[in-house]
Structure formats: C-alpha cells, structure tokens
Design a protein around this motif. Structure first.
Motif, PDB file in Angstrom:
ATOM      1  N   VAL A   1       0.818  -1.215  -0.033  1.00  0.00           N
ATOM      2  CA  VAL A   1       0.207  -0.024  -0.106  1.00  0.00           C
ATOM      3  C   VAL A   1       0.794   1.280   0.224  1.00  0.00           C
ATOM      4  O   VAL A   1       0.072   2.185  -0.459  1.00  0.00           O
ATOM      5  CB  VAL A   1      -0.873  -0.098   1.165  1.00  0.00           C
ATOM      6  N   LEU A   2       2.061   1.371   0.355  1.00  0.00           N
ATOM      7  CA  LEU A   2       2.709   2.404   0.461  1.00  0.00           C
ATOM      8  C   LEU A   2       3.422   2.832  -0.916  1.00  0.00           C
ATOM      9  O   LEU A   2       3.595   2.263  -1.691  1.00  0.00           O
ATOM     10  CB  LEU A   2       4.081   2.360   1.316  1.00  0.00           C
ATOM     11  N   ARG A   3       3.307   4.311  -1.027  1.00  0.00           N
ATOM     12  CA  ARG A   3       3.954   4.895  -2.473  1.00  0.00           C
ATOM     13  C   ARG A   3       5.054   5.537  -1.883  1.00  0.00           C
ATOM     14  O   ARG A   3       5.329   6.131  -0.678  1.00  0.00           O
ATOM     15  CB  ARG A   3       2.854   5.728  -3.026  1.00  0.00           C
ATOM     16  N   GLY A   4       5.826   6.044  -3.135  1.00  0.00           N
ATOM     17  CA  GLY A   4       7.059   6.977  -2.644  1.00  0.00           C
ATOM     18  C   GLY A   4       6.534   8.121  -2.081  1.00  0.00           C
ATOM     19  O   GLY A   4       7.598   8.971  -1.607  1.00  0.00           O
ATOM     20  N   ASN A   5       5.524   8.656  -2.588  1.00  0.00           N
ATOM     21  CA  ASN A   5       5.343   9.957  -2.310  1.00  0.00           C
ATOM     22  C   ASN A   5       4.496  10.083  -1.100  1.00  0.00           C
ATOM     23  O   ASN A   5       3.775  11.216  -0.690  1.00  0.00           O
ATOM     24  CB  ASN A   5       4.446  10.788  -3.388  1.00  0.00           C
ATOM     25  N   ALA A   6       4.205   9.013  -0.188  1.00  0.00           N
ATOM     26  CA  ALA A   6       3.268   9.025   0.978  1.00  0.00           C
ATOM     27  C   ALA A   6       3.781  10.243   1.879  1.00  0.00           C
ATOM     28  O   ALA A   6       5.287  10.411   2.147  1.00  0.00           O
ATOM     29  CB  ALA A   6       3.599   7.837   1.790  1.00  0.00           C
ATOM     30  N   GLU A   7       3.031  11.054   2.513  1.00  0.00           N
ATOM     31  CA  GLU A   7       3.135  11.851   3.607  1.00  0.00           C
ATOM     32  C   GLU A   7       2.729  11.566   4.868  1.00  0.00           C
ATOM     33  O   GLU A   7       1.682  11.144   5.014  1.00  0.00           O
ATOM     34  CB  GLU A   7       2.875  13.514   2.858  1.00  0.00           C
ATOM     35  N   LEU A   8       3.295  11.993   5.803  1.00  0.00           N
ATOM     36  CA  LEU A   8       2.896  11.601   7.239  1.00  0.00           C
ATOM     37  C   LEU A   8       2.127  13.039   7.828  1.00  0.00           C
ATOM     38  O   LEU A   8       2.762  14.044   7.572  1.00  0.00           O
ATOM     39  CB  LEU A   8       4.113  11.393   8.170  1.00  0.00           C
ATOM     40  N   ASP A   9       0.913  12.775   8.329  1.00  0.00           N
ATOM     41  CA  ASP A   9       0.314  13.598   9.107  1.00  0.00           C
ATOM     42  C   ASP A   9       0.155  13.464  10.629  1.00  0.00           C
ATOM     43  O   ASP A   9      -0.480  12.198  10.708  1.00  0.00           O
ATOM     44  CB  ASP A   9      -1.314  13.989   8.258  1.00  0.00           C
ATOM     45  N   THR A  10       0.490  14.162  11.683  1.00  0.00           N
ATOM     46  CA  THR A  10       0.446  13.901  12.957  1.00  0.00           C
ATOM     47  C   THR A  10      -0.952  13.341  13.259  1.00  0.00           C
ATOM     48  O   THR A  10      -1.138  12.208  14.113  1.00  0.00           O
ATOM     49  CB  THR A  10       0.921  14.970  13.865  1.00  0.00           C
ATOM     50  N   ILE A  11      -1.924  14.080  13.085  1.00  0.00           N
ATOM     51  CA  ILE A  11      -3.429  13.683  13.423  1.00  0.00           C
ATOM     52  C   ILE A  11      -3.821  12.325  12.728  1.00  0.00           C
ATOM     53  O   ILE A  11      -4.480  11.306  13.426  1.00  0.00           O
ATOM     54  CB  ILE A  11      -4.335  14.903  13.264  1.00  0.00           C
ATOM     55  N   GLY A  12      -3.628  12.360  11.368  1.00  0.00           N
ATOM     56  CA  GLY A  12      -3.755  11.026  10.791  1.00  0.00           C
ATOM     57  C   GLY A  12      -2.914   9.760  11.478  1.00  0.00           C
ATOM     58  O   GLY A  12      -3.514   8.821  11.675  1.00  0.00           O
ATOM     59  N   VAL A  13      -1.853  10.000  11.806  1.00  0.00           N
ATOM     60  CA  VAL A  13      -1.036   8.880  12.445  1.00  0.00           C
ATOM     61  C   VAL A  13      -1.586   8.555  13.889  1.00  0.00           C
ATOM     62  O   VAL A  13      -1.791   7.302  13.907  1.00  0.00           O
ATOM     63  CB  VAL A  13       0.618   9.383  12.546  1.00  0.00           C
ATOM     64  N   VAL A  14      -2.020   9.569  14.392  1.00  0.00           N
ATOM     65  CA  VAL A  14      -2.375   9.399  15.794  1.00  0.00           C
ATOM     66  C   VAL A  14      -3.686   8.673  15.655  1.00  0.00           C
ATOM     67  O   VAL A  14      -4.146   7.702  16.489  1.00  0.00           O
ATOM     68  CB  VAL A  14      -2.705  10.682  16.706  1.00  0.00           C
ATOM     69  N   ALA A  15      -4.481   9.039  14.856  1.00  0.00           N
ATOM     70  CA  ALA A  15      -5.712   8.431  14.477  1.00  0.00           C
ATOM     71  C   ALA A  15      -5.698   6.917  14.126  1.00  0.00           C
ATOM     72  O   ALA A  15      -6.597   6.080  14.563  1.00  0.00           O
ATOM     73  CB  ALA A  15      -6.578   9.363  13.483  1.00  0.00           C
ATOM     74  N   GLY A  16      -4.820   6.778  13.168  1.00  0.00           N
ATOM     75  CA  GLY A  16      -4.624   5.453  12.505  1.00  0.00           C
ATOM     76  C   GLY A  16      -4.168   4.394  13.881  1.00  0.00           C
ATOM     77  O   GLY A  16      -4.594   3.144  13.721  1.00  0.00           O
ATOM     78  N   LEU A  17      -3.281   4.805  14.637  1.00  0.00           N
ATOM     79  CA  LEU A  17      -2.704   3.983  15.681  1.00  0.00           C
ATOM     80  C   LEU A  17      -3.860   3.701  16.659  1.00  0.00           C
ATOM     81  O   LEU A  17      -4.098   2.833  17.374  1.00  0.00           O
ATOM     82  CB  LEU A  17      -1.495   4.659  16.215  1.00  0.00           C
TER      83      LEU A  17
END
Length: 332
Positions: A140-156
């Motif tokens: 699922v990962l792509r080379g242009n993947a960007e991290l978003d703090t809120i999104g990462v916290v929500a995913g975890l």
C-alpha cells in the motif's frame, strides 16, 4: 490451544472468520465509487446503527445487568470509536499509510492479550506481526507518502481500539443463551448511538442520496457490517483472539486485489511480493505454539525405597496348575 486439542472444524472457523477482513477490503472501493464524498461520520453511522437495530429486532434479546455496560464498551471500541478513527486516518494519510498503521493491530492485540488474557506473546507471533506489517507496507505504500500527525495518531488509535475490543470480546465471552448474532446487534447499536451525535454536530444534516449511494450503504450495512461482524465475533468466541487479530492483515490485501480487478488499478511486482509476504505473516500468526516438553519430576526418597522393594519381583504367565500351587504355597 495445541493442534491435538483443537476442536473439529477449527480450520473451517478460521476460514469463515477470514471472510470478514476480505469483505472489509471492499469498503474503500464502495466508498469511493458509490458514496457521497467527505462524509466519513455519516458513512460510519449508516454502516452501524441501521444494521444494529435490524439485528436487535431479529434476535429480540437486549443486554441486562452487567452486560449493559459491557455491550456499550465493546460497541465503542469495535464500532463507535474505530469507524471514525479509521475514516479520519484514511482522509488525512495518503499513500496507504493508514493501511500500514492498521496492520499494526495484531502486534497491539498481542500486548492486550498478554495483559487481559494472560497469553504471553510467542516469538513466532511477534515475527509474524513484523512480517505482516512489512508485507502490507509493500502493498500500500507509495514513494510520495506523507505523514500527518493527526492522521498517524488516529490510525494508531483506531488499531488499538479494535485490538482492545477484540481481546475484551474474547475475555468477556457472551451471556448464557445469547448467540453471536445478538451480541453483534448490541455492539453495532451501541457504536451507532455513539457516532450519531458526532455526525450531527460535525457534519450536519444527512446528504441527499441517489440510487448508487443507497445501494452502497445497503451493501456496507448488510454484507460489510452485519454479516461480517457476526462472522468476526463468532470467530473470536471459538479461536484465540490473537489468531483472529492476525486475520485483519487480509483487509489491505483484499483492498489491493479489488482495486486491481474492479477499478483497473495496476499491481506492481513489488506489490505482488508484498501480498505474498503479508499472507505468509497471516498464516504464521495462525500456527499453534510448540507444545512444551514433558519433564519428568525426580523421585522422592520414599518412592525410591518403594521401587527398590518391588524391583526384584518378576511377573510371569502361569498355567492353571502352577497358579494353584503358588496360591497354596502363599496360604502356608
């Protein structure tokens, strides 16, 4: 539970339970192709509450006593919190990062099972979890993947919520006489009621729905939620919770395959390798631990004396006359 003690039909139960994450993998395609955009809470609500109310009407069983609180807790963990966090992560994390965070769920489940079920995580399952995350990342990962703090916290947080709900469902079981269908209805209703005020406050009135959207919501509610969660909770009641959690790795794999078949999305050789690796992690997570070797306890001094007394005695097969002679000699 070792292979020798597993009940008949264990593999069949795993196979049926595996249908749930495979069906969940279709959620992305249905959402993007048929449902109104930018309404994640409304979509979560439509998945949970109508299906829960229908199941309550069919089973006609309501939680009582301590199960009022337990059904609410499980409904929030498995549905009410998990759905919004899942959609929030998906909206804020492009490039499949949300899928990778979701793949961490089996590892989190191992931790919860150690605390709540006293199931020590085996090295094999830890390795399986790492392999699964790595395989899903390749898919699922792509080379242009960007991290978003809120999104990462929500995913975890979503992965932790679902993992905790899975383990607690195993720990608490079900009340006597209550089947998995009724338990599914309790949790879907509780989760839907938790989402309802959030959807109204944050998204406002429901959007206008066309025929495609209605069909999409019916599919998600009946197949992707009511039927899928019934199979999920049924599986939790029959197999170890951590084994069920590892089946969740099938969801991003299913989404990739459905995107390839139904939406014309190409699969690269690296993604295909990732599918194989993630599948290997899923299978490895189902294997039982090796049975502990049986260690003979040392004899006590009294047992050693008893053995010394009886050791010289030899057991022989006697004919009838010999037996009579021995018996007479014993009487003398």
């Amino acid at each position: 539970m070792t292979t020798a003690t597993r009940p008949t039909g264990y593999a069949g139960t795993l196979a049926l339970t595996a249908l749930t994450p495979i069906v969940w993998g279709s959620t992305y395609a249905v959402t993007t192709e048929f449902l109104p955009p930018d309404r994640p809470l409304f979509t979560a609500l439509m998945r949970a509450l109508p299906a829960g109310l229908v199941l309550l009407a069919l089973t006609r069983v309501l939680p009582r006593g301590i199960w009022l609180g337990r059904a609410a807790v499980l409904g929030v963990l498995n549905i009410g919190a998990f759905f919004p966090l899942l959609f929030l992560a998906a909206y804020r994390l492009p490039g499949g990062v949300a899928g990778v965070l979701g793949a961490v769920a089996p590892m989190i489940a191992l931790g919860f099972a150690a605390v709540l079920l006293a199931e020590a995580p085996t090295r094999r399952k830890v390795i399986a979890g790492v392999i699964g995350v790595f395989g899903v990342a390749l898919v699922v990962l792509r080379g242009n993947a960007e991290l978003d703090t809120i999104g990462v916290v929500a995913g975890l947080a979503g992965a932790a919520s679902m993992s905790a709900g899975t383990v607690l469902t195993k720990k608490w079981g079900r009340p006597d006489g209550v089947g998995p269908l009724a338990m599914t209805g309790w949790q879907l209703t509780a989760g839907g009621l938790f989402i309802l005020p959030l959807a109204l406050v944050l998204e406002g009135a429901p959007p206008a729905l066309d025929g495609a959207a209605i069909g999409g919501y019916l599919y998600l509610g009946i197949i992707g939620t009511a039927l899928a969660y019934w199979l999920w909770f049924r599986g939790i009641s029959r197999v170890p919770a951590t084994s069920v959690a590892f089946l969740g790795l099938l969801s991003p794999m299913s989404a990739a395959v459905i995107g390839w078949i139904a939406l014309g999305q190409a699969l690269t050789p690296l993604q295909i390798i990732g599918l194989v690796i993630a599948l290997a992690g899923t299978v490895l997570g189902q294997l039982p631990p090796k049975p502990a070797p049986v260690v003979a306890e040392p004899f006590s001094p009294k047992e050693i004396d008893d053995v010394a007394l009886v050791a010289p005695i030899e057991v022989a097969v006697l004919t009838a006359p010999e037996a009579v002679s021995v018996a007479e000699a014993a009487r003398r």
